[in-house]
Design a protein around this motif. Structure first.
Motif, PDB file in Angstrom:
ATOM      1  N   LYS A   2       9.847 -17.300  71.532  1.00 11.53           N
ATOM      2  CA  LYS A   2       9.529 -17.910  72.811  1.00 11.53           C
ATOM      3  C   LYS A   2       8.051 -17.777  73.128  1.00 11.53           C
ATOM      4  N   GLY A   5       6.096 -20.311  71.093  1.00  7.23           N
ATOM      5  CA  GLY A   5       6.241 -21.619  71.729  1.00  7.23           C
ATOM      6  C   GLY A   5       5.325 -21.759  72.930  1.00  7.23           C
ATOM      7  N   LYS A   9       2.273 -24.458  73.361  1.00  7.94           N
ATOM      8  CA  LYS A   9       2.227 -25.334  74.522  1.00  7.94           C
ATOM      9  C   LYS A   9       0.872 -25.225  75.233  1.00  7.94           C
ATOM     10  N   CYS A  13      -1.857 -28.194  75.730  1.00  8.88           N
ATOM     11  CA  CYS A  13      -2.398 -28.564  77.048  1.00  8.88           C
ATOM     12  C   CYS A  13      -3.927 -28.474  77.058  1.00  8.88           C
ATOM     13  N   THR A  57      -2.628 -35.999  71.226  1.00 10.22           N
ATOM     14  CA  THR A  57      -2.057 -35.073  72.212  1.00 10.22           C
ATOM     15  C   THR A  57      -1.012 -35.774  73.086  1.00 10.22           C
ATOM     16  N   PRO A  60       3.047 -35.977  71.336  1.00 14.22           N
ATOM     17  CA  PRO A  60       4.003 -34.853  71.503  1.00 14.22           C
ATOM     18  C   PRO A  60       4.393 -34.620  72.957  1.00 14.22           C
ATOM     19  N   LEU A  61       3.439 -34.866  73.872  1.00 10.65           N
ATOM     20  CA  LEU A  61       3.773 -34.711  75.292  1.00 10.65           C
ATOM     21  C   LEU A  61       4.808 -35.741  75.720  1.00 10.65           C
ATOM     22  N   ILE A  63       7.075 -37.097  73.689  1.00  9.42           N
ATOM     23  CA  ILE A  63       8.365 -36.710  73.080  1.00  9.42           C
ATOM     24  C   ILE A  63       9.026 -35.602  73.890  1.00  9.42           C
ATOM     25  N   LYS A  64       8.206 -34.666  74.351  1.00 13.62           N
ATOM     26  CA  LYS A  64       8.740 -33.546  75.141  1.00 13.62           C
ATOM     27  C   LYS A  64       8.961 -33.903  76.610  1.00 13.62           C
ATOM     28  N   ARG A  65       8.508 -35.107  76.983  1.00 14.50           N
ATOM     29  CA  ARG A  65       8.601 -35.553  78.373  1.00 14.50           C
ATOM     30  C   ARG A  65       7.945 -34.554  79.325  1.00 14.50           C
ATOM     31  N   SER A  66       6.796 -34.067  78.879  1.00 15.37           N
ATOM     32  CA  SER A  66       6.046 -33.116  79.687  1.00 15.37           C
ATOM     33  C   SER A  66       5.300 -33.832  80.802  1.00 15.37           C
TER      34      SER A  66
END
Length: 367
Positions: A2, A5, A9, A13, A57, A60-61, A63-66
Motif C-alpha cells: 500500500k 502504491g 501515486k 501527481c 500522465t 493513467p489518470l 484509467i484510474k478515474r482520478s
C-alpha cells in the motif's frame, strides 16, 4: 504494498503538475516576446516533449478515474489552437473554384546549392535544378541563395531564369567574397515585378527580407521573402548536438552553456525581425504573400506575430507536422508560406527530396 502504491501515486501527481505547467509555459512562449523574457522561448521549442509528457500522465489518470485528470485535460484543451498549428489538420483547404485562378508558390532554403560541398557541388546544384524543373511554380522564394559572376563555373541565376521560365527576379546579397561570389536571398517570378524593396535587420547583417510587387492579372501582389536569424552553431557544435541526440556525446556544461546562449540570442533577434516585417506590412496596400525560413517552430513568438495577421497555408491546407528542416536541431517546421485573406489555400506540401538542409515547401492558392 500500500505504501509503494502511495509513492507511485504521489510521483504521478508530481509529474502531472510538472508537465502540465511546462506545457502551459510553452503556450505562453508564443505570447511573450523573447526580447522581454528570452528563456521562456525555450519552452516553446520543447513543446513536443511537454505535450508527450502531459499525455503520458493523463492516460493513467484517466484509467484510474482520478480527479487529477482534470489538470492535464484542461491544459490540453486550452492549447487546442497551438496543437492545430503544430499538427496541421488540413481541414481548412478551399474547394477548387473553376472561376478563380490558381497561383503556385515555392519557398526553399537551397543551402547555396551545395556550393561548399566541393567534390559534389555541381551534382548537388544540378539535382536541385532538376527538382525545381519537376515541380514548376509561378513564384519561387529562395533563401541561402548563391550567385557568382563566373557563370562558367557555377551558374545559378541565368540558368534559373530559363529553367523556371521566370524572367523576373529580385535578389539581394548580405555577403560577398572576392567580388565574385555573393550570398543572400532571391525571388523569381513568371509575373512582372513592378517594384522591389529591402527590409534590413539592424541586429543581424547576415539575414534579410526582400519584397517584390508582382503584377498578377492586373492586380499588384506583394511577395515578402525572408530569412530570419539562425542559431549559428559551429560545425563542432552541430556534431555535438547530433551526438547528444544519439546519446553518444557526454554532457559538457561549458559547451552546453555556450550553445544555450546562442539559442537565446537567436530567439531575441528573430522577435525583432518579425516585428520589423509586420510593421512594414501594416502600410502595404496590396494582398500579401510571405515566404521564408523563419528558423522558428509554430510554437514560437515569431510564428504568432505573422499568424495573427496572415494565414498559415500549411496549417490550413497541409497535413501533419510538416518538418522542413533536415538537421538535428530543431528538426521541425521552420519554413512557411503565409498569405492574406485574398488567397484561399488549396494545398500545401513539403517536398520529400533531401538536396539541402531544408525541404522545399510548395503551396497552391486560388484568388
Amino acid at each position: 504494498m500500500k505504501k509503494v502504491g502511495g509513492i507511485l501515486k504521489a510521483m504521478l501527481c508530481a509529474a502531472t503538475v510538472v508537465f502540465s505547467a511546462a506545457l502551459l509555459m510553452s503556450y505562453l512562449a508564443m505570447r511573450v516576446s523573447p526580447v522581454q523574457w528570452p528563456d521562456l522561448a525555450l519552452f516553446g521549442l520543447a513543446y513536443p516533449l511537454f505535450l508527450l509528457g502531459t499525455f503520458a500522465t493523463f492516460l493513467p489518470l484517466l484509467i484510474k478515474r482520478s480527479r487529477w485528470l482534470w489538470l492535464p485535460l484542461g491544459v490540453l484543451v486550452i492549447g487546442l489552437p497551438v496543437h492545430t498549428g503544430f499538427f496541421a489538420p488540413g481541414l481548412q483547404a478551399a474547394r477548387p473554384d473553376n472561376e478563380k485562378s490558381v497561383l503556385r508558390i515555392m519557398s526553399y532554403n537551397v543551402e547555396l546549392f551545395g556550393f561548399y560541398q566541393f567534390k559534389v557541388k555541381l551534382q548537388r546544384r544540378n539535382a536541385v535544378f532538376e527538382q525545381l524543373s519537376s515541380n514548376p511554380a509561378d513564384v519561387y522564394c529562395f533563401q541561402e541563395f548563391f550567385y557568382t559572376h563566373k557563370t562558367d563555373r557555377f551558374a545559378t541565376t541565368d540558368t534559373l531564369v530559363t529553367l523556371l521560365n521566370a524572367p523576373h527576379y529580385h535578389s539581394h546579397f548580405t555577403h560577398e567574397v572576392l567580388g565574385i561570389q555573393y550570398f543572400g536571398i532571391a525571388t523569381f517570378s513568371r509575373y512582372p515585378m513592378v517594384n522591389r524593396g529591402v527590409i534590413e535587420f539592424p541586429n543581424d547583417k547576415n539575414n534579410i527580407c526582400i519584397f517584390s510587387d508582382l503584377l498578377i492579372d492586373d492586380q499588384v501582389v506583394r511577395v515578402y521573402n525572408s530569412h530570419l536569424s539562425s542559431i549559428r552553431f559551429s560545425g563542432d557544435e552541430h556534431e555535438y548536438a547530433a551526438g547528444l541526440t544519439a546519446g553518444d556525446a557526454p554532457v559538457e556544461k561549458r559547451r552546453l552553456l555556450k550553445m544555450y546562449r546562442k539559442i537565446r540570442s537567436a530567439f531575441v533577434k528573430r522577435a525583432w525581425q518579425a516585428e520589423l516585417i509586420r510593421d512594414h506590412m501594416a502600410s502595404c496596400p496590396f494582398p500579401i504573400i510571405l515566404c521564408g525560413d523563419f528558423n522558428d517552430t509554430p510554437v514560437s513568438y515569431t510564428y504568432r506575430v505573422f499568424n495573427r495577421i496572415l494565414n498559415d497555408t500549411f496549417r490550413m491546407a497541409g497535413r501533419g507536422i510538416g518538418n522542413t528542416y533536415i538537421g538535428n536541431f530543431p528538426s521541425f517546421r521552420i519554413d512557411y508560406v503565409f498569405t492574406s485573406d485574398e488567397f484561399e489555400p488549396l494545398s500545401a506540401r513539403v517536398l520529400p527530396e533531401k538536396l539541402s538542409d531544408h525541404h522545399a515547401l510548395r503551396v497552391d492558392v486560388q484568388y
